[in-house]
Every structure is written in C-alpha cells, then in structure tokens.
Motif scaffolding. Sequence first.
Motif, PDB file in Angstrom:
ATOM      1  N   ASN A 213       0.842  -1.186   0.000  1.00 40.70           N
ATOM      2  CA  ASN A 213       0.000   0.000   0.000  1.00 40.70           C
ATOM      3  C   ASN A 213       0.883   1.243   0.000  1.00 40.70           C
ATOM      4  O   ASN A 213       1.796   1.360   0.813  1.00 40.70           O
ATOM      5  CB  ASN A 213      -0.912  -0.009   1.234  1.00 40.70           C
ATOM      6  CG  ASN A 213      -1.752   1.237   1.349  1.00 40.70           C
ATOM      7  OD1 ASN A 213      -1.296   2.256   1.852  1.00 40.70           O
ATOM      8  ND2 ASN A 213      -2.996   1.150   0.906  1.00 40.70           N
ATOM      9  N   ILE A 215       0.473   4.437   0.839  1.00 43.34           N
ATOM     10  CA  ILE A 215       0.471   5.260   2.055  1.00 43.34           C
ATOM     11  C   ILE A 215       1.234   4.553   3.172  1.00 43.34           C
ATOM     12  O   ILE A 215       2.075   5.141   3.861  1.00 43.34           O
ATOM     13  CB  ILE A 215      -0.974   5.557   2.516  1.00 43.34           C
ATOM     14  CG1 ILE A 215      -1.764   6.254   1.410  1.00 43.34           C
ATOM     15  CG2 ILE A 215      -0.946   6.424   3.776  1.00 43.34           C
ATOM     16  CD1 ILE A 215      -1.232   7.599   1.017  1.00 43.34           C
ATOM     17  N   ARG A 216       0.947   3.258   3.330  1.00 38.23           N
ATOM     18  CA  ARG A 216       1.615   2.497   4.385  1.00 38.23           C
ATOM     19  C   ARG A 216       3.111   2.392   4.110  1.00 38.23           C
ATOM     20  O   ARG A 216       3.933   2.429   5.030  1.00 38.23           O
ATOM     21  CB  ARG A 216       1.000   1.103   4.473  1.00 38.23           C
ATOM     22  CG  ARG A 216       1.441   0.256   5.646  1.00 38.23           C
ATOM     23  CD  ARG A 216       0.944   0.823   6.948  1.00 38.23           C
ATOM     24  NE  ARG A 216       1.988   1.508   7.687  1.00 38.23           N
ATOM     25  CZ  ARG A 216       1.753   2.289   8.727  1.00 38.23           C
ATOM     26  NH1 ARG A 216       0.517   2.470   9.148  1.00 38.23           N
ATOM     27  NH2 ARG A 216       2.730   2.894   9.346  1.00 38.23           N
ATOM     28  N   LYS A 219       4.696   5.606   5.233  1.00 38.50           N
ATOM     29  CA  LYS A 219       4.733   5.677   6.689  1.00 38.50           C
ATOM     30  C   LYS A 219       5.810   4.763   7.263  1.00 38.50           C
ATOM     31  O   LYS A 219       6.541   5.139   8.193  1.00 38.50           O
ATOM     32  CB  LYS A 219       3.358   5.316   7.267  1.00 38.50           C
ATOM     33  CG  LYS A 219       2.296   6.362   7.003  1.00 38.50           C
ATOM     34  CD  LYS A 219       0.954   5.959   7.591  1.00 38.50           C
ATOM     35  CE  LYS A 219      -0.085   7.049   7.343  1.00 38.50           C
ATOM     36  NZ  LYS A 219      -1.411   6.696   7.917  1.00 38.50           N
ATOM     37  N   GLU A 255       1.238   9.111  11.357  1.00 39.67           N
ATOM     38  CA  GLU A 255       0.171   8.113  11.275  1.00 39.67           C
ATOM     39  C   GLU A 255      -1.176   8.738  10.920  1.00 39.67           C
ATOM     40  O   GLU A 255      -2.068   8.068  10.415  1.00 39.67           O
ATOM     41  CB  GLU A 255       0.058   7.349  12.598  1.00 39.67           C
ATOM     42  CG  GLU A 255       1.145   6.313  12.811  1.00 39.67           C
ATOM     43  CD  GLU A 255       1.089   5.183  11.780  1.00 39.67           C
ATOM     44  OE1 GLU A 255      -0.011   4.876  11.284  1.00 39.67           O
ATOM     45  OE2 GLU A 255       2.151   4.623  11.466  1.00 39.67           O
ATOM     46  N   GLU A 256      -1.333  10.037  11.191  1.00 38.08           N
ATOM     47  CA  GLU A 256      -2.592  10.719  10.875  1.00 38.08           C
ATOM     48  C   GLU A 256      -2.631  11.249   9.441  1.00 38.08           C
ATOM     49  O   GLU A 256      -3.660  11.731   8.994  1.00 38.08           O
ATOM     50  CB  GLU A 256      -2.804  11.893  11.854  1.00 38.08           C
ATOM     51  CG  GLU A 256      -2.923  11.484  13.318  1.00 38.08           C
ATOM     52  CD  GLU A 256      -4.109  10.581  13.563  1.00 38.08           C
ATOM     53  OE1 GLU A 256      -5.191  10.864  13.003  1.00 38.08           O
ATOM     54  OE2 GLU A 256      -3.959   9.584  14.293  1.00 38.08           O
ATOM     55  N   MET A 257      -1.497  11.189   8.730  1.00 39.50           N
ATOM     56  CA  MET A 257      -1.425  11.757   7.389  1.00 39.50           C
ATOM     57  C   MET A 257      -1.878  10.750   6.336  1.00 39.50           C
ATOM     58  O   MET A 257      -1.734   9.536   6.523  1.00 39.50           O
ATOM     59  CB  MET A 257       0.008  12.213   7.084  1.00 39.50           C
ATOM     60  CG  MET A 257       0.481  13.349   7.970  1.00 39.50           C
ATOM     61  SD  MET A 257       2.201  13.829   7.597  1.00 39.50           S
ATOM     62  CE  MET A 257       2.368  15.275   8.641  1.00 39.50           C
ATOM     63  N   ASP A 258      -2.381  11.261   5.220  1.00 38.56           N
ATOM     64  CA  ASP A 258      -2.835  10.381   4.142  1.00 38.56           C
ATOM     65  C   ASP A 258      -2.224  10.764   2.801  1.00 38.56           C
ATOM     66  O   ASP A 258      -2.731  10.387   1.743  1.00 38.56           O
ATOM     67  CB  ASP A 258      -4.368  10.387   4.045  1.00 38.56           C
ATOM     68  CG  ASP A 258      -4.929  11.796   3.848  1.00 38.56           C
ATOM     69  OD1 ASP A 258      -4.137  12.746   3.663  1.00 38.56           O
ATOM     70  OD2 ASP A 258      -6.168  11.942   3.881  1.00 38.56           O
ATOM     71  N   SER A 259      -1.134  11.532   2.821  1.00 32.71           N
ATOM     72  CA  SER A 259      -0.460  11.932   1.592  1.00 32.71           C
ATOM     73  C   SER A 259       1.018  11.537   1.651  1.00 32.71           C
ATOM     74  O   SER A 259       1.735  11.972   2.561  1.00 32.71           O
ATOM     75  CB  SER A 259      -0.564  13.453   1.405  1.00 32.71           C
ATOM     76  OG  SER A 259       0.374  13.912   0.443  1.00 32.71           O
ATOM     77  N   ILE A 263       3.999  13.032   4.125  1.00 35.06           N
ATOM     78  CA  ILE A 263       4.732  12.104   4.996  1.00 35.06           C
ATOM     79  C   ILE A 263       6.231  12.236   4.764  1.00 35.06           C
ATOM     80  O   ILE A 263       7.023  12.320   5.709  1.00 35.06           O
ATOM     81  CB  ILE A 263       4.260  10.660   4.751  1.00 35.06           C
ATOM     82  CG1 ILE A 263       2.815  10.486   5.223  1.00 35.06           C
ATOM     83  CG2 ILE A 263       5.178   9.666   5.472  1.00 35.06           C
ATOM     84  CD1 ILE A 263       2.171   9.203   4.760  1.00 35.06           C
TER      85      ILE A 263
END
Length: 402
Positions: A213, A215-216, A219, A255-259, A263
Amino acid sequence: MNLVYICNQMVRMLHCYICCIHADGKIGKSFGDKADAMNPVIRDAGFRKQIFDREIRDCPVLFCEHTLIYYAVFSDGADKIVVGPVSIEKPSRELNNYVVQKHGISQKAGFQMAYCEMKVFGSAVLMFHHFLTGEEMSLDDLWRKNELKEDDVKNAMKSISTVIFERQEWGIPHNPYDQEVRELDSIRNGDFEKLSKSLKETYRGEVGQLSKNQIRQAKNIAVCVITLASRAAIEGGMLPEEAFSMVDGYILQIEEMDSPVKIDAMMRQAEFDYAAEVAKLQKNRQKNELIERAKNYIFQNLHDEIVIGNIAGQIGVNASYLSNLFHKTEGVTIQQYIRHEKIRLAENMLRYSEYDVKEIANYLSFCSQSYFGQAFREQTGMSPLKYRKKYGTFQIENNKNK
C-alpha cells in the motif's frame, strides 16, 4: 507462598479476573473484585472449553481475541488457570460491547474491560509461571514461544529469498549504504549542509518495499528513517529520553497523514530538527557523562518536584559534588537548569496543547500559578497567556474550524 495469595496480588496488579477450570469444565476458585456474571470465561461455557483444550507445553499460553484482548493460560496439574481478559490498549465502549455480545454477558452487568500495558501483562505472566513451575523465562522467550511459529519463520525466509531474486532479476539494488552513512553522520555531527547534500545525492537504487500500500509504504519508511535519525542524534549528544519523545511525536503525527508527499516532507523535517538539536548542544557545551545522566533524569521527571539529592542518588554520586560539577560544566546551577527546562516544556505545551495555564503549572509542579507566571516571564519576556495568544497553534486550529 500460596496460590490464593499470589492470585489476589495478580488481580491487584492487572485488575482482571483469574479463575481455575477443572477437567470436567466446571469453575473452581475464582478471583477478582467484580461479579462472576461479568467474567467471559465463567459466562461462556463454549469459550471455556476452547481455553481448556489449548495445549500447554513449556510456557504459559497467550491468546487474543479482537486483536487487543489477551488471556494467559497455565497448567496446574489436571486444572487450567486463566488470567484475563486484559486489553493492551485503553478500552473503548466498542471493545466492551464486543466482549458483552460475544460471551453473553448481560448489558446490565456494567462490564468494563481491564487495561494493562503489554509488557506489564507479560511480566505478571512470567512471575505467575515462576511461582507455579520454578522456571525463569524472559519476555522475549514468552513472546517468541507464543507468537513466532515455525511456519512464520519459514514464510519470512521465503519472502527474503523472493525479494533477493526479484531485485537481482530486474537489476534494481537498494539505495547505497554509504549514502545512508553520510546522512546519519551529518545528523550525528549537527551538520545541516552535509545533511542537505546527502539527501540530494543521485544514485542507482531504490528504498526497500515495506508495504504494498503506497500510504503504508511511505509511513513505514518514515518510521525507519526517523528512528535511525534519533539514534544518530543521541550519539551526537542529545538526551535519549528527549530524542525518543521526538520519535513518538513525529510518528504519531505521520500516522494521521494520508499523503505520501506530506509524509516524506515530515520525515525530512524530523531529520533536520534532530541535526539542529545536536548542533545546538555541540555549540553550547562540552559533553560530560555524569552531567548527561543528570540531564536525562531531569528530562524524565520534569513533571515532578526534582530534588538534587534524588538526582545524585540515581546516578551514584555525592549531591554536593554533582552540584559543583554541574555549575562548573554548564555555567548554571542545577536548579536554574531545571527551571529553564520546565519553562521550555511549558512553552511547548502552550504552543501545541489545550491545557490552560493553571493545569500546566500544576503538571510541572510549580508551587503556584503566580510563581510559574513569574518564572515564565523572566525566561521568555512575556506572560504565559500572551505567549499562547502569539504562538498557540491549538488555538489557531480551533479558530479555523469554527
């Protein structure tokens, strides 16, 4: 020592149930400060049988439900002793409702899940195991024997082989190790210019794939980079507790970010912040091991009233000797340094938290709000309220959301 005494102490430590299951499936002695009607093991006969049927060899058996709820099972002759349930994260209403519904507990019973950190739960399990068997184990042994199975190891080795083969087949190496060394060395030395240059280097290779993934993946890479940066900063003189706290703060934010772009930017910001901390330390002082240990103790206990005698006792030196050494090395007294660090933390809380001035003064163990205000003005040139009005991001965010 007797079993009843040990079980009562375990209940006080973990705040959960302990009960004995006989071979016929009936409940023997049970322990806990709540009614049996709220104990999933007692209420759910089918669940109780599943627990009893678990094979126990040379260590306690740990198992979980809902990923967060843990139980421990021990052999006591023909009987089984069950400790739990315990949540390893602060339980929510949803988690309580899950247990109530799954195990047929009455809604009127007012079931509340016990909460305990995983390491504390593990330590209690090891203590109980030692009482029953006389055998000593480490936490690592307990986790490994319960969680890491032979098939897991085989699958990991298979995954490693697959990654190696694919990278060789496609001719795509990892990012070069020497570049990573230069990157970490620049943080260790507090050198912004070298850090910037190391990050701009071009090379043939890619960072490892840590998730399918996107995003993952971003991170996971950020977690690795920030963790390594914190260790480099510690080697450069930063207090370990402060460096670790920065890791926690950055990772929780990431962990709260989605970009992936945001990140990556936050990850690089963390590296430069660590380099800045090291540069500031190396500019202002000469490193002394005793002073570093004293400072680390102070940082860990800023919320308490810190006594010089306690610091000296913790690091194993005379209080008078420590005071003189600190003043000679740092140019300020220990008490002045403690007050400076408390105010520095107060600045951070006024910027980024919603706590009011009185709460911050109490948290940092100032004798009164007025004394806190006086100390804050002497160090920053303004009152706590004016400081928050000028710099407080929490207040700004709240205004934006209105």
